[in-house]
Each structure stands twice: as structure tokens, then as C-alpha cells.
Design a protein around this motif. Sequence first.
Motif, PDB file in Angstrom:
ATOM      1  N   ALA A   1       6.952  10.695  -2.301  1.00 12.89           N
ATOM      2  CA  ALA A   1       5.972  10.304  -3.690  1.00 12.89           C
ATOM      3  C   ALA A   1       5.895   8.633  -4.058  1.00 12.89           C
ATOM      4  N   ALA A   2       6.404   8.263  -3.556  1.00 12.35           N
ATOM      5  CA  ALA A   2       5.898   7.325  -2.969  1.00 12.35           C
ATOM      6  C   ALA A   2       4.766   6.354  -2.355  1.00 12.35           C
ATOM      7  N   GLU A   3       5.042   6.891  -0.340  1.00  6.07           N
ATOM      8  CA  GLU A   3       4.686   6.987   0.164  1.00  6.07           C
ATOM      9  C   GLU A   3       2.989   7.625  -0.451  1.00  6.07           C
ATOM     10  N   LEU A   4       3.295   8.429  -0.972  1.00  7.09           N
ATOM     11  CA  LEU A   4       1.430   9.110  -1.394  1.00  7.09           C
ATOM     12  C   LEU A   4       0.771   8.306  -2.184  1.00  7.09           C
ATOM     13  N   SER A   5       1.620   7.483  -3.605  1.00  5.92           N
ATOM     14  CA  SER A   5       0.997   7.006  -4.084  1.00  5.92           C
ATOM     15  C   SER A   5       0.586   5.536  -3.514  1.00  5.92           C
ATOM     16  N   ALA A   6       1.572   4.864  -2.694  1.00 10.31           N
ATOM     17  CA  ALA A   6       1.311   4.026  -2.189  1.00 10.31           C
ATOM     18  C   ALA A   6      -0.206   3.955  -1.497  1.00 10.31           C
ATOM     19  N   ARG A   7      -0.803   5.012  -0.601  1.00 13.51           N
ATOM     20  CA  ARG A   7      -1.882   5.356   0.155  1.00 13.51           C
ATOM     21  C   ARG A   7      -2.418   4.989  -0.726  1.00 13.51           C
TER      22      ARG A   7
END
Length: 179
Positions: free
Chosen positions: A99-105
Motif C-alpha cells: 500500500a505504501a509503495e503504490l501510494s508513493a508511486r
Amino acid sequence: MRAFFALWPDAATAAALHARGRALRAECGGRLMRRDTVHMTLAFLGDVATARLEVLEEVAGAVRGERFALELDRVGGWHGHRVLWSGCETVPPPLQALAAELSARLRAAGFELDARAFNPHVTLVRNALRSPGHAEAPPLRWPVASFVLVASERSADGAHYRVLGRWALADGRPETARD
């Protein structure tokens, strides 16, 4: 189009979640979510221009998450008990990282996301009359091997979801050299 990224359950998990929703509705009233709409949102995008779909696919393709098992062992209610959900006592680190990586990207690609912290849950009942009288639920194991991009299309009989793309998660094992 309205779009979001989500975890989409396999048929057995969707059936088990739908059964949990039926039990919650029997206890608390409300409108049961349809089995074909049960999911866990990773990132809600809202209205997205169709021309930006390719960017969403590129973002998703760059995410490097691991497969994991999600133990849904909690139920609860929000918004004055109007929304009943199932979630997990302990969030698996690979889910939090995904979730964190997807949101950051997505943010780096210019998409606006909700500022609230990720709170993993599956909405099962809407417009409930009361919250469940308990928080614990028998553990429901959801093996997660991919995530999806979904279009939400409204009609007279409610929202219909269409999966636009699916991206596999790695098995978590290091790659071995090939001969």
C-alpha cells in the motif's frame, strides 16, 4: 472513470467474506455488499481521465510487492455504525509495504490520494442499523498473490466493478541463477 487499486479475492475467499457479511447483516441490519464487489481498497483514485490509464498501468507494473496471507479476524462499524467491515488485528508487513509503495508511486505520478493512513478493511454491509456486538471474528485466511486496477461504474442498481488490470506479487524467494 472512477478508479481504484485493490486486493481482489479469489472465489473461495469472496464466498467466505460474503457469508461473514450475511451474518453481520442478520445481526445488525443494512444492505449486504454483493459478492462480486467484495474487495480491499489499496488506493482510491476517484475520477481519472481515460488518457491516464496507461500511467496507472505503468505505476502498477513498477510496484514490487510480495505475496502474503491476510488473516481477517476482526469486524466493526464506522460512520455511526453505518458501514460494517472485516479487517485484521495484525497487518502483514507485505500488505503495509504494498500500500505504501503504490501510494508513493501514484503521488509521484501526479495522482491525488486521500491523506488518511492506510486502514486495511473489507466493507461488507452498508446502512447498518447498529454496530456488531463483538470485535473478534473467526480467522478468515486470504492468500494474496496479486493486486488489481478497478473501474467503478454506476448504474440504477448500484456500482459495478470492472477489473482493468492485474499485477502479480513476487513469491518472496530470492531469484536463483539460471544455467
